[in-house]
Design an enzyme around this catalytic site. Structure first.
Site, PDB file in Angstrom:
ATOM      1  N   GLY A  57       0.828  -1.208   0.000  1.00 28.40           N
ATOM      2  CA  GLY A  57       0.000   0.000   0.000  1.00 28.40           C
ATOM      3  C   GLY A  57       0.860   1.256   0.000  1.00 28.40           C
ATOM      4  O   GLY A  57       1.884   1.301   0.656  1.00 28.40           O
ATOM      5  N   ARG A  79       1.010  -4.931  -6.093  1.00 31.67           N
ATOM      6  CA  ARG A  79       1.023  -6.189  -5.352  1.00 31.67           C
ATOM      7  C   ARG A  79       1.238  -7.273  -6.413  1.00 31.67           C
ATOM      8  O   ARG A  79       0.426  -7.444  -7.300  1.00 31.67           O
ATOM      9  CB  ARG A  79      -0.283  -6.385  -4.585  1.00 31.67           C
ATOM     10  CG  ARG A  79      -0.450  -5.333  -3.491  1.00 31.67           C
ATOM     11  CD  ARG A  79      -1.519  -5.678  -2.485  1.00 31.67           C
ATOM     12  NE  ARG A  79      -1.250  -5.048  -1.204  1.00 31.67           N
ATOM     13  CZ  ARG A  79      -1.820  -3.918  -0.782  1.00 31.67           C
ATOM     14  NH1 ARG A  79      -2.694  -3.303  -1.526  1.00 31.67           N
ATOM     15  NH2 ARG A  79      -1.515  -3.424   0.403  1.00 31.67           N
ATOM     16  N   ASP A 107       4.910  -5.255   6.108  1.00 31.50           N
ATOM     17  CA  ASP A 107       5.367  -6.609   6.439  1.00 31.50           C
ATOM     18  C   ASP A 107       5.452  -7.531   5.221  1.00 31.50           C
ATOM     19  O   ASP A 107       6.386  -8.317   5.097  1.00 31.50           O
ATOM     20  CB  ASP A 107       4.382  -7.257   7.420  1.00 31.50           C
ATOM     21  CG  ASP A 107       4.795  -7.007   8.865  1.00 31.50           C
ATOM     22  OD1 ASP A 107       5.984  -6.695   9.085  1.00 31.50           O
ATOM     23  OD2 ASP A 107       3.928  -7.129   9.741  1.00 31.50           O
ATOM     24  N   THR A 127       3.853   2.343   5.777  1.00 34.81           N
ATOM     25  CA  THR A 127       2.440   1.958   5.702  1.00 34.81           C
ATOM     26  C   THR A 127       1.653   2.847   6.656  1.00 34.81           C
ATOM     27  O   THR A 127       2.135   3.132   7.759  1.00 34.81           O
ATOM     28  CB  THR A 127       2.216   0.463   6.040  1.00 34.81           C
ATOM     29  OG1 THR A 127       0.823   0.236   6.254  1.00 34.81           O
ATOM     30  CG2 THR A 127       2.963   0.018   7.280  1.00 34.81           C
ATOM     31  N   ASP A 135      -0.853   2.239   8.374  1.00 34.80           N
ATOM     32  CA  ASP A 135      -1.465   1.527   9.514  1.00 34.80           C
ATOM     33  C   ASP A 135      -0.586   1.450  10.762  1.00 34.80           C
ATOM     34  O   ASP A 135      -1.071   1.069  11.818  1.00 34.80           O
ATOM     35  CB  ASP A 135      -1.819   0.093   9.115  1.00 34.80           C
ATOM     36  CG  ASP A 135      -2.893   0.034   8.048  1.00 34.80           C
ATOM     37  OD1 ASP A 135      -3.617   1.032   7.899  1.00 34.80           O
ATOM     38  OD2 ASP A 135      -3.013  -1.005   7.370  1.00 34.80           O
ATOM     39  N   ASP A 151       1.404  -0.835  11.481  1.00 35.18           N
ATOM     40  CA  ASP A 151       1.176  -2.204  11.977  1.00 35.18           C
ATOM     41  C   ASP A 151       2.405  -3.107  11.843  1.00 35.18           C
ATOM     42  O   ASP A 151       2.280  -4.327  11.836  1.00 35.18           O
ATOM     43  CB  ASP A 151      -0.019  -2.837  11.231  1.00 35.18           C
ATOM     44  CG  ASP A 151       0.209  -2.910   9.732  1.00 35.18           C
ATOM     45  OD1 ASP A 151       1.197  -2.333   9.238  1.00 35.18           O
ATOM     46  OD2 ASP A 151      -0.612  -3.547   9.046  1.00 35.18           O
ATOM     47  N   ARG A 203      -6.673  -2.925   8.868  1.00 33.39           N
ATOM     48  CA  ARG A 203      -7.277  -4.258   8.712  1.00 33.39           C
ATOM     49  C   ARG A 203      -7.057  -5.107   9.956  1.00 33.39           C
ATOM     50  O   ARG A 203      -7.980  -5.685  10.493  1.00 33.39           O
ATOM     51  CB  ARG A 203      -6.683  -4.967   7.492  1.00 33.39           C
ATOM     52  CG  ARG A 203      -7.440  -4.709   6.213  1.00 33.39           C
ATOM     53  CD  ARG A 203      -6.671  -5.223   5.040  1.00 33.39           C
ATOM     54  NE  ARG A 203      -5.434  -4.469   4.876  1.00 33.39           N
ATOM     55  CZ  ARG A 203      -4.413  -4.820   4.107  1.00 33.39           C
ATOM     56  NH1 ARG A 203      -4.457  -5.946   3.445  1.00 33.39           N
ATOM     57  NH2 ARG A 203      -3.341  -4.077   4.002  1.00 33.39           N
TER      58      ARG A 203
END
Ligand code: ATP
Length: 323
Positions: free
Chosen positions: A14, A75, A106, A128, A130, A132, A174
């Site tokens: 992303g 992707r 990741d 990213t 997020d 995360d 997510r």
């Protein structure tokens, strides 16, 4: 490692605001230290198809203020196979790329690890929105995304107050509720629902709204992370149970775009330079990481084994501040 002459750089997964600042920093720091730098478009997909150009300091001019990634991202399913990884290493060789800097999440780190196992030295930079990635406290784009959400919350609050409404806001994340938790605090939410925490809709959403109304509140905000979803259904349920007019807003991709904040630009610039310096010092197969506010690096294999947890103090604070 001292025989590295050419560094490749790509963005993968992303997109995130600040990725351009990181690319710019890799290119300019790399050239400053005497390396050739090759820009690879569309992530691993572009590597597989040789979509690669030599970068100059001017190639990365006028991008620091732009969201997204000027190298674009993709992707790639072909890359996820062993022949795909072997082909990518072979193409890197054709273009003279001796080491690769990967800016992404990741998933992108996993791809980088695969390349390192086939002999291409890699460095990962966390990018990213997020936040995360377990191996770092901070990822490029997180601050900008939170500020974009905050801007939306402030606008929604104006109208929610005027009409004494409840707003349900679904934000990105997510598997991670970092954006949700932080904007719940900065936006003054009555309730926040995170993928990391089990929840009960009556206990965790309806009760705080009714309690808040009994304490004289005139409008209400519920933040839900994308991983939980269902903002429209939750809004309907709130209206049924409380008789408070409720509207759902799903912010989706608006959170990914926009001009990066100062913080993201500076962090991305620092991380890009740090990645180049790691290669310069002979390190390989490491990821850039923020620990206690400082930049450091971690073995990519170890980084991918780490598990990220939500900040419990912040979660508790989000509840106390609804008083
Ligand atoms: P974000 O968290 O922002 O979505 P990400 O880097 O985690 O970023 P992914 O879509 O998971 O995004 O990964 C980007 C690319 O990395 C994939 O398209 C693929 O080419 C590669 N990749 C992902 N997972 C793996 C894996 N397990 N092994 C090898 N390569 C992978």
């Amino acid at each position: 490692m001292s025989n590295i002459k050419t560094i490749g750089v790509l963005t993968s997964g992303g997109d995130a605001p600040g990725m351009n600042a990181a690319i710019r920093s890799v290119v300019r720091t790399g050239i400053f230290y005497g390396y050739n730098v090759m820009g690879i478009r569309k992530g691993y997909e572009g590597l597989l198809y040789g979509d690669i150009d030599k970068m100059t300091p001017r190639s990365v001019g006028d991008i620091i203020h732009r969201g997204g990634t000027f190298l674009q991202t993709a992707r790639s399913s072909e890359f996820n196979t062993e022949p795909g990884v072997e082909k990518a290493v072979a193409i890197a060789k054709v273009f003279g790329i001796d080491a690769l800097i990967v800016i992404g999440g990741d998933g992108s780190y996993r791809g980088a690890l695969d390349l390192s196992k086939k002999g291409l030295p890699v460095i990962g930079i966390p990018g990213t929105i997020d936040n995360d990635i377990a191996s770092t406290e901070y990822t490029i784009g997180f601050d900008t995304a939170m500020n974009t959400v905050q801007d939306a919350i402030d606008k929604i609050r104006d109208t929610a107050y005027s009409h004494e409404r409840c707003s349900v806001l679904e934000v990105m994340g997510r598997k991670a509720g970092y954006i949700a938790l932080n904007v719940a605090i900065s936006g003054g939410a009555e309730a926040v629902i995170l993928p990391e925490k089990e929840f009960n809709i009556d206990r965790d959403i309806i009760k705080p709204i009714i309690d808040g109304r009994n304490r004289g509140k005139k409008h209400y905000l519920v933040v839900i992370a994308e991983g939980i979803g269902g903002a429209i259904e939750v809004a309907k349920y709130i209206e049924e149970k409380t008789d408070i007019k409720t509207r759902a807003t799903i912010l989706e991709h608006i959170q990914r775009g926009g001009s990066p904040t100062v913080y993201d630009r500076v962090m991305a610039s620092r991380m890009g330079a740090f990645a180049v310096k790691l290669l310069k010092s002979g390190s390989a197969n490491r990821v850039v990481s923020v620990q206690n506010g400082s930049l450091t690096d971690i073995d990519i294999n170890d980084a991918l084994k780490m598990k990220k947890t939500i900040n419990e103090d912040l979660f508790e604070l989000s509840k106390i501040l609804t008083l």
